[in-house]
Write a protein that holds these residues in place. Structure first.
Motif, mmCIF file in Angstrom:
data_model
loop_
_atom_site.group_PDB
_atom_site.id
_atom_site.type_symbol
_atom_site.label_atom_id
_atom_site.label_comp_id
_atom_site.label_asym_id
_atom_site.label_seq_id
_atom_site.Cartn_x
_atom_site.Cartn_y
_atom_site.Cartn_z
ATOM 1 N N SER A 91 0.703 -1.339 -0.623
ATOM 2 C CA SER A 91 0.323 0.024 0.010
ATOM 3 C C SER A 91 1.118 1.607 -0.163
ATOM 4 N N SER A 92 1.979 1.075 0.666
ATOM 5 C CA SER A 92 2.664 2.435 1.000
ATOM 6 C C SER A 92 3.470 2.797 -0.220
ATOM 7 N N GLY A 93 3.796 1.476 -1.595
ATOM 8 C CA GLY A 93 5.096 1.575 -2.377
ATOM 9 C C GLY A 93 6.541 1.256 -1.910
ATOM 10 N N SER A 94 6.382 1.219 -0.770
ATOM 11 C CA SER A 94 8.185 0.534 -0.291
ATOM 12 C C SER A 94 9.298 -0.029 -1.684
ATOM 13 N N ASP A 95 9.938 -0.039 -1.802
ATOM 14 C CA ASP A 95 11.045 -0.734 -2.205
ATOM 15 C C ASP A 95 11.614 -1.742 -1.601
ATOM 16 N N GLY A 96 11.379 -1.763 -0.324
ATOM 17 C CA GLY A 96 12.412 -2.589 0.227
ATOM 18 C C GLY A 96 10.826 -4.454 0.220
ATOM 19 N N LEU A 97 10.778 -4.329 -0.564
ATOM 20 C CA LEU A 97 9.651 -5.686 -0.014
ATOM 21 C C LEU A 97 10.449 -7.107 -0.590
ATOM 22 N N THR A 98 11.425 -7.123 -1.330
ATOM 23 C CA THR A 98 12.121 -8.084 -1.858
ATOM 24 C C THR A 98 12.717 -8.392 -0.166
ATOM 25 N N GLY A 99 13.371 -7.378 0.390
ATOM 26 C CA GLY A 99 13.422 -7.603 1.623
ATOM 27 C C GLY A 99 12.770 -8.152 3.300
ATOM 28 N N LEU A 100 11.310 -7.211 3.131
ATOM 29 C CA LEU A 100 10.449 -7.581 3.664
ATOM 30 C C LEU A 100 9.865 -9.052 3.894
ATOM 31 N N LEU A 101 10.312 -9.914 2.534
ATOM 32 C CA LEU A 101 9.672 -11.123 2.487
ATOM 33 C C LEU A 101 10.917 -12.194 2.658
ATOM 34 N N THR A 102 12.572 -11.751 2.907
ATOM 35 C CA THR A 102 13.568 -12.361 3.152
ATOM 36 C C THR A 102 13.441 -12.290 4.788
ATOM 37 N N GLY A 103 12.860 -11.526 5.019
ATOM 38 C CA GLY A 103 12.819 -11.223 6.800
ATOM 39 C C GLY A 103 11.915 -12.115 7.377
ATOM 40 N N LEU A 104 10.695 -12.227 6.659
ATOM 41 C CA LEU A 104 9.420 -13.083 6.553
ATOM 42 C C LEU A 104 9.859 -14.636 6.979
ATOM 43 N N THR A 105 10.904 -14.855 6.284
ATOM 44 C CA THR A 105 11.368 -16.913 6.521
ATOM 45 C C THR A 105 11.773 -16.924 7.708
ATOM 46 N N THR A 106 10.748 -18.182 8.412
ATOM 47 C CA THR A 106 11.264 -18.696 9.875
ATOM 48 C C THR A 106 12.421 -20.145 9.960
ATOM 49 N N GLY A 107 13.193 -20.554 8.939
ATOM 50 C CA GLY A 107 13.884 -21.347 8.617
ATOM 51 C C GLY A 107 14.267 -21.367 7.427
ATOM 52 N N PRO A 108 15.150 -22.002 7.087
ATOM 53 C CA PRO A 108 15.814 -22.692 5.872
ATOM 54 C C PRO A 108 14.973 -23.461 4.703
#
Length: 453
Positions: A61-78
């Motif tokens: 909604s905010s048009g943030s450019d850090g979407l890829t980094g956000l998705l990476t941070g949402l993973t909980t394990g390998p």
């Protein structure tokens, strides 16, 4: 089940019952435990995915450019994977998974605004796929939570439950066998006592039972055995008394018959034939009385006389040497078998076997004395026609003359000779039987326990 003994049927039934009961408990434990753990894992994964999808929705909604980094941070394990279906594109973070491996309907539910969850196998790994709609767009958020640890827990739990079920079945069989053996021990003792009585040991009794359910059984059996012993003793005493009383007049008759036999030439015609019949019947009567005295004396003995170690080869050789007639072929083993017993009774048993062959089977053709399978063995082969199979047990009964039943004459015997053989052999813990002789005729076999060195 009928092929097994009662003890093993009890053991198998207890083992089967234990398996069924443990299986029911194991199934209930498995369903309750696995269902609870799976629900907990699903609820945890769904709550985490709901938190994550709000962050992704806010970033979009905010048009943030850090979407890829956000998705990476949402993973909980390998092994976890996050997929974002947005604007015709698929963004993936964590373990790389081909989006085409996901069920099409699961993704469509997320795009249509319907949350959904499903267990899947993706690249050989069990996962829980949670799909949630994204409020600001028509895309879908999919999170794959790994179930590897939960799967290992389920495998361990299932193996443990199976092992417990198998162990319970084996324990049930063991307990059933133990319980069956203890429950059937009185029946085993009863069988042994009955077998001893059937074998001639009238002193066999059941031990005193402490179990109230078995006291009446033991008491009834012992009372029956006592009554049987007393009756046999009375019958034997009566036969002995009668035989003893007959000895005096019988001696007179035998002497008179001997005098008449010497004057036979002076009695021609029908009177001579009657005299021959009379003297032969007196001789048979004399032998029968002697045999009856022997049997009654053996029946009335409460205890056997002191036993001695006997060389069977010497004993048989002495019996053969004391009999009239020519030499008899003897086969002996080395070393000669030795038995523990009463020499007089064994002498009488061997003499009766030889006498039976001489009187009724054309004579003895061979005598064998040797050891076989830990038993001393005496074989007496005759030249007769043999004994039919249906008579091989009967000829050892008292007063049974087999095929000669109903005949008269000096050569028919009294039917007590072989009965005495069986009685004396049984007193020594042995057996006697008749077989076919190779080449024709009968073979009487006596087997006795060998004496320990």
């Amino acid at each position: 089940m009928r092929r097994f003994s009662l003890r093993w049927r009890v053991a198998l039934v207890m083992g089967l019952g234990s398996v069924l009961l443990t299986s029911a408990v194991a199934v209930a434990v498995w369903n309750l435990t696995s269902g609870y753990m799976l629900r907990q894992r699903e609820q945890s994964a769904v709550r985490q995915a709901e938190v994550n999808v709000r962050l992704v929705d806010a970033a979009l909604s905010s048009g943030s450019d850090g979407l890829t980094g956000l998705l990476t941070g949402l993973t909980t394990g390998p092994d976890s994977t996050v997929l974002l279906f947005h604007g015709g594109q698929v963004l993936t973070s964590g373990r790389q998974v081909d989006a085409r491996e996901l069920p099409r309907g699961l993704v469509d539910l997320g795009r249509a605004g319907t949350p959904a969850a499903q267990r899947l196998m993706v690249d050989g790994i069990p996962v829980l796929a949670v799909t949630l709609p994204i409020g600001s767009t028509d895309g879908a958020y999919v999170e794959l939570a790994p179930l590897v640890q939960l799967d290992r827990t389920f495998r361990f739990l299932s193996a443990l439950l199976v092992a417990v079920t198998v162990a319970s079945g084996m324990l049930g069989v063991a307990l059933g066998s133990w319980a069956g053996r203890r429950a059937l021990r009185p029946l085993t003792e009863l069988t042994k006592a009955a077998s001893r009585i059937a074998g001639g040991d009238l002193r066999a009794r059941l031990p005193t039972q402490t179990d109230p359910d078995l006291t009446s059984l033991a008491g009834t059996f012992n009372a029956t055995a006592e009554a049987l012993e007393q009756r046999v003793r009375r019958d034997a005493r009566f036969a002995g008394d009668v035989s003893h009383e007959l000895r005096s007049p019988l001696t007179t008759m035998v002497n008179a018959a001997e005098v008449l036999r010497r004057r036979r030439v002076e009695v021609p015609g029908t009177a001579g034939k009657a005299l021959d019949l009379l003297t032969s019947e007196v001789d048979r009567f004399a032998r029968m009385v002697v045999d009856l005295l022997e049997i009654s004396r053996a029946d009335q003995l409460a205890e056997d006389p002191a036993s001695e170690t006997i060389d069977l080869v010497s004993l048989v050789a002495n019996v053969v040497a004391a009999r009239p007639g020519g030499p008899v072929a003897m086969e002996t083993g080395s070393p000669p078998p030795r038995v523990l017993g009463d020499r007089r009774r064994l002498d009488r048993a061997v003499d009766n076997l030889l006498d039976n062959a001489e009187r009724h089977a054309g004579g003895v053709v061979r005598i064998g004395v040797f050891s076989r399978d830990g038993k001393a063995r005496i074989e007496v082969d005759d030249a007769g026609p043999g004994v039919p199979p249906e008579l091989r047990d009967r000829i050892f009964d008292r007063f049974d003359r087999g095929a000669r039943a109903g005949r008269r004459g000096a050569d028919t015997g009294s039917g007590l000779g072989l009965a005495l053989v069986a009685q004396h052999v049984q007193r020594h813990g042995g057996t006697v039987r008749v077989e076919d002789r190779p080449g024709g005729g009968a073979r009487f076999v006596v087997e006795l326990p060998e004496a320990e060195a």
